[in-house]
Each structure stands twice: as structure tokens, then as C-alpha cells.
Design an enzyme around this catalytic site. Sequence first.
Site, PDB file in Angstrom:
ATOM      1  N   LYS A 128      -1.771   3.741   4.646  1.00 25.93           N
ATOM      2  CA  LYS A 128      -2.468   4.987   4.992  1.00 25.93           C
ATOM      3  C   LYS A 128      -1.917   6.180   4.223  1.00 25.93           C
ATOM      4  O   LYS A 128      -2.616   7.179   4.027  1.00 25.93           O
ATOM      5  CB  LYS A 128      -2.342   5.238   6.493  1.00 25.93           C
ATOM      6  CG  LYS A 128      -3.034   4.200   7.365  1.00 25.93           C
ATOM      7  CD  LYS A 128      -4.525   4.418   7.433  1.00 25.93           C
ATOM      8  CE  LYS A 128      -4.864   5.608   8.300  1.00 25.93           C
ATOM      9  NZ  LYS A 128      -6.338   5.763   8.450  1.00 25.93           N
ATOM     10  N   LYS A 129      -0.667   6.083   3.785  1.00 26.55           N
ATOM     11  CA  LYS A 129      -0.038   7.185   3.049  1.00 26.55           C
ATOM     12  C   LYS A 129      -0.341   7.142   1.552  1.00 26.55           C
ATOM     13  O   LYS A 129       0.155   7.981   0.799  1.00 26.55           O
ATOM     14  CB  LYS A 129       1.476   7.157   3.265  1.00 26.55           C
ATOM     15  CG  LYS A 129       1.922   7.535   4.674  1.00 26.55           C
ATOM     16  CD  LYS A 129       3.439   7.495   4.794  1.00 26.55           C
ATOM     17  CE  LYS A 129       3.930   8.022   6.126  1.00 26.55           C
ATOM     18  NZ  LYS A 129       3.495   7.217   7.266  1.00 26.55           N
ATOM     19  N   LEU A 130      -1.130   6.200   1.118  1.00 28.60           N
ATOM     20  CA  LEU A 130      -1.445   6.094  -0.304  1.00 28.60           C
ATOM     21  C   LEU A 130      -2.574   7.019  -0.742  1.00 28.60           C
ATOM     22  O   LEU A 130      -2.987   6.976  -1.897  1.00 28.60           O
ATOM     23  CB  LEU A 130      -1.816   4.643  -0.654  1.00 28.60           C
ATOM     24  CG  LEU A 130      -0.666   3.637  -0.626  1.00 28.60           C
ATOM     25  CD1 LEU A 130      -1.185   2.228  -0.859  1.00 28.60           C
ATOM     26  CD2 LEU A 130       0.398   3.988  -1.660  1.00 28.60           C
TER      27      LEU A 130
END
Length: 362
Positions: free
Chosen positions: A225-227
Site C-alpha cells: 500500500k505504501k508503493l
Amino acid sequence: MEPGASDAQAGAPYVEPSKVKKKSSKENKQAILAPSEQTSTVKRLFGFEKEDISSWHRLVCLLNRPTDPASLGIFRFLFGMLMALDITQERGLSHLDYKYLDGAPVCRFPLFNFLKPLPMDWMFFVYFVMFLGAVGIMLGCFYRLACLMFISTYWYVFFLDKTTWNNHSYLYGLIGFQLTLMDANRYWSLDGLRDPRKRNAHVPLWNYTMLRTQIFIVYFIAGVKKLDADWVEGYSMKYLAHHWLFDPFKLILPVELINLMVVHGGGLILDLTAGYLLFFDATRPVAAAFVSYFHCMNSQLFSIGMFSYTMLATSPLFCYPDWPRCFFGRFPEFLQPILRCNGGCWISEPWSESLNKQKSVL
């Protein structure tokens, strides 16, 4: 060595001890080193051989391999305790009269919009049952019933209001459901006091595999999700670096680099790799240190209730299952009757002997 084993192989002719040629110290040393030298790399890294997953039957046998229940019992205790605290806080028991005011508008979950809050007195009863279930899980008392009490009322309260949804609340319900399927009451439990058959009995390996997989998914999906561009470029939590927790970093880095490298870059790398690093022996100590520091920081940075402490409680699941015995065994002898880690009413027999008996049966 298994009970009843001897230097001679099964079925070999009997030889009087006096006529057995004594081996030299060099030969004895080679005999001792031979098994470890023959251990494959896969066995050292993963704890099982490639052949153990070569067929469905072998995989089932591997997942049902008898395993020490100690680490699972400690996690059960911590999870139940944290959920009992969570019920009074994030679940809303402390402000129940405000949370379920008559006629207050709520946003329902799709497919669950038929669920309605009960009258206030009955909602107190629902929370009371959920609290008793959490305490029962913690103490390992009527364990299966306690799990059912907890997850049934937990999911009911969870689905009453969509606006209170968050990832870790969903995780609590999943872990509660998984514990219902497991035998986590075989160490540090009141059920073990009542029933000697459950006391220190082994658990199948899949109990640990399921929880480890769940925690791995939590970390890895958080990393995925942090990409997105906002996180990678350092915009998602732009002002978090000004928090006092990052003051030590300010001695060597400007705030802009702390924001980009520590907050965003460090968070991304940690989430993507934590599940892998916790699994392997060589990297577990370093990973546990960084993960613990990460969750302790999150507990101060965000209002996320018991989530940080619950994730801290999951880290020991990646260690060897018998770590509590090694840990409590270092305490003074006069505390052993309280800890009940090496004998007494918590353990009916040495676990290694119980495991060897299971192996001989298999």
C-alpha cells in the site's frame, strides 16, 4: 534420543557390552558431527526438507507435526489481555451510552444493513459477554467457549457501524477466529489445571503457520500500500518528522531528509521485509529490534489503541516455540512454582518426552 533407544539399531543381533570395541574420541566426534553436517540448507533455513512439501500427503504430515505449545500459549494470554483492554477503549464500552444513542444515524456495511443495535441494557450485556470472552481467552478458561463468546459479539459490534472500520479492528476479528480453531489452551491455561490431558499437550504445526502467515500478510500488504507515488515521494505524512520522537535523527539529518528517508523510506522497507526477516534465524534479532521500535513509535504517534501492542505480541510467534521455557527457566528457583514453566500443575511431563512419544506413534 527417544525413550528406549540404544546404541544398537533395532533388529541388530545382541552384543555383550564388554565385547563392543570402544571408539576413539576422534570417531565419537565424527559421529556427533555427522548429522549436523548432513543437514541440508533447506532444513537449516526453513525447518523442513524439500521432500516434506513434495506431495499433498507429506505437506499434511508436516503441518500436523507435533510442536511445543508454549509460544502459542503466551500469545493467547497476551492477545486476550489486550482485547479486554481494547473493549473498554476502542470498542466503546467506556462511552456506550453516547455510542448507541436512540435514533443516532449510522452507516451500515453492505450486506449487513439488517443488523441493528439492541436496546441500551442489552448492548451492555453484549459487551459484557465480549469482555468475559476476552478474559477467558487470556486465562485459557473454557477456551473454546470463550473464543466463541468473543468473536460472535465482536463481529456483531464490528458490523453495526461502518464509520468505525479500520484495518486493525478487522485483524482482531480474524485472529480471534483463528484462535477458535487452534489448541492454544495447552500452556499457561486454567483448562490445563482442570484437565491433565490438555496440560502441555503438543499442538500441530499449522497453529503457528496460520498465525505467522496472517502477520506476514499484515506487514507485506502494508508495504504494498505504501508503493503509491504520494508515499514514495514523501508527501503522505509530510509533517510527521516534526514530532519529538524524531529529535535524535535531527542531530544528523535535516527534517526534510528525515521525512523522506526515515518516515517514508524506512516505513516502506520495514513493512515489505519484516515478515521475511522475522522468519529466519540469522535476521530475526535485528528484525525484532526494528519492528519493536517501529511499533513503540506508532503507539505514540497515532491513536490506534491496542494495535501496536498486539503487533508486538505477535513477534515472538516467529521464534522457536519453546522460547518461554528457556526464558522462564532463567528465573530464580523460588519463582518457578508461580511461573509453572518447568513443572508443577502446568506441565504433566517433560514436553520433549511427550514429543518423542508422538513421533514413535507416527
